[in-house]
Design a protein around this motif. Structure first.
Motif, short mmCIF file in Angstrom:
data_model
loop_
_atom_site.label_atom_id
_atom_site.label_comp_id
_atom_site.label_asym_id
_atom_site.label_seq_id
_atom_site.Cartn_x
_atom_site.Cartn_y
_atom_site.Cartn_z
N HIS A 195 -1.51 -72.92 -33.71
CA HIS A 195 -1.15 -72.45 -32.37
C HIS A 195 -1.64 -73.39 -31.28
N ASN A 196 -2.72 -74.14 -31.54
CA ASN A 196 -3.23 -75.07 -30.54
C ASN A 196 -2.54 -76.43 -30.59
N GLY A 197 -1.53 -76.59 -31.45
CA GLY A 197 -0.78 -77.84 -31.52
C GLY A 197 -1.28 -78.82 -32.56
N GLU A 198 -2.37 -78.49 -33.24
CA GLU A 198 -2.90 -79.39 -34.27
C GLU A 198 -2.18 -79.13 -35.60
N LEU A 199 -2.15 -80.17 -36.41
CA LEU A 199 -1.53 -80.07 -37.72
C LEU A 199 -2.57 -79.67 -38.75
N SER A 200 -2.24 -78.71 -39.59
CA SER A 200 -3.14 -78.34 -40.68
C SER A 200 -2.40 -78.54 -42.00
N VAL A 201 -3.15 -78.93 -43.01
CA VAL A 201 -2.58 -79.11 -44.34
C VAL A 201 -2.74 -77.80 -45.10
N VAL A 202 -1.64 -77.18 -45.44
CA VAL A 202 -1.64 -75.91 -46.15
C VAL A 202 -1.89 -76.14 -47.64
N TRP A 203 -1.24 -77.18 -48.18
CA TRP A 203 -1.38 -77.50 -49.60
C TRP A 203 -1.17 -79.00 -49.77
N ASN A 204 -1.96 -79.61 -50.67
CA ASN A 204 -1.85 -81.04 -50.91
C ASN A 204 -1.98 -81.31 -52.40
N TYR A 205 -1.00 -82.00 -52.97
CA TYR A 205 -0.99 -82.32 -54.39
C TYR A 205 -2.13 -83.27 -54.77
N ASN A 206 -2.43 -84.25 -53.90
CA ASN A 206 -3.47 -85.23 -54.18
C ASN A 206 -4.10 -85.67 -52.87
N GLU A 207 -5.19 -85.02 -52.48
CA GLU A 207 -5.81 -85.28 -51.19
C GLU A 207 -6.34 -86.70 -51.04
N SER A 208 -6.63 -87.37 -52.15
CA SER A 208 -7.16 -88.73 -52.05
C SER A 208 -6.07 -89.75 -51.74
N ARG A 209 -4.79 -89.40 -51.93
CA ARG A 209 -3.70 -90.36 -51.69
C ARG A 209 -2.71 -89.93 -50.61
N PHE A 210 -2.57 -88.62 -50.39
CA PHE A 210 -1.58 -88.13 -49.43
C PHE A 210 -2.29 -87.48 -48.24
N GLU A 211 -1.85 -87.86 -47.05
CA GLU A 211 -2.46 -87.32 -45.83
C GLU A 211 -1.36 -86.97 -44.83
N GLY A 212 -1.45 -85.78 -44.27
CA GLY A 212 -0.51 -85.37 -43.24
C GLY A 212 -1.06 -85.72 -41.88
N PHE A 213 -0.18 -86.05 -40.94
CA PHE A 213 -0.63 -86.39 -39.59
C PHE A 213 0.46 -86.03 -38.58
N MET A 214 0.07 -86.00 -37.32
CA MET A 214 0.97 -85.69 -36.21
C MET A 214 0.90 -86.85 -35.24
#
Length: 185
Positions: free
Chosen positions: A64-83
């Motif tokens: 709600h504050n406009g930040e991106l959150s990662v709900v689920w990640n297959y491999n946190e060491s290689r995949f990163e979500g960003f805005m």
């Protein structure tokens, strides 16, 4: 029943056309950034087409504050979500040959998945023709996968239509028998 048959066919047919439109040259070992080119509703699903089948990599959501959150990640060491610049993205670190595939982002809105055009990653060691050949192979894999489900959907539809016809015939016979029974009285 007919509606469920139609829904089944409509959900499977779009997989035929899930191909990469954009090619992106990468170097093995580097970090690659992919941006999602679809409207952001709620959750963004990142998918990798692996051997003709979609593989879920990550699901991100906008707080709600406009930040991106990662709900689920297959491999946190290689995949990163960003805005960035009002667009969500996927950062893949340490690209390897197993990452040379087609990636799509999708959003779920009112029980309907909307896909972006997709990006196919390839290395500079590959010839310029090879990425296009891979897309053709991927398309064949999707058509094969989809054909299997289309046949399954067609069998289900025929079964549903047969059942609908049987119910209609029984209803008509019952109605005719009631009329005859009422006339005899």
């Amino acid at each position: 029943m007919v509606l469920s048959c139609l829904i089944t066919v409509l959900l499977i047919l779009p997989l035929n056309h899930l191909e990469a439109v954009q090619l992106k040259e990468v170097n093995l070992g580097e970090t690659v950034v992919l941006k999602c080119n679809i409207s952001f509703y709620n959750d963004i699903h990142w998918l990798k087409m692996s051997e003709g089948r979609p593989m879920a990599l990550m699901v991100t959501s906008l707080k709600h504050n406009g930040e991106l959150s990662v709900v689920w990640n297959y491999n946190e060491s290689r995949f990163e979500g960003f805005m960035e610049d009002q667009m969500t993205g996927l950062r893949i670190s340490q690209i390897s040959t197993s990452d040379l595939s087609t990636y799509h982002c999708a959003t779920l809105y009112k029980k309907h998945l909307d896909f972006d055009n997709g990006v196919q990653l390839y290395t500079n060691q590959q010839s310029k023709e090879k990425p296009f050949d891979h897309v053709k192979d991927l398309s064949g894999g999707l058509n094969g996968l989809s054909l299997h489900y289309q046949v399954f959907a067609a069998v289900l539809c025929v079964g549903l239509l047969g059942m609908l016809l049987a119910v209609s015939v029984v209803h008509m016979k019952t109605r005719t028998n009631k009329k005859i029974h009422n006339i005899e009285k």
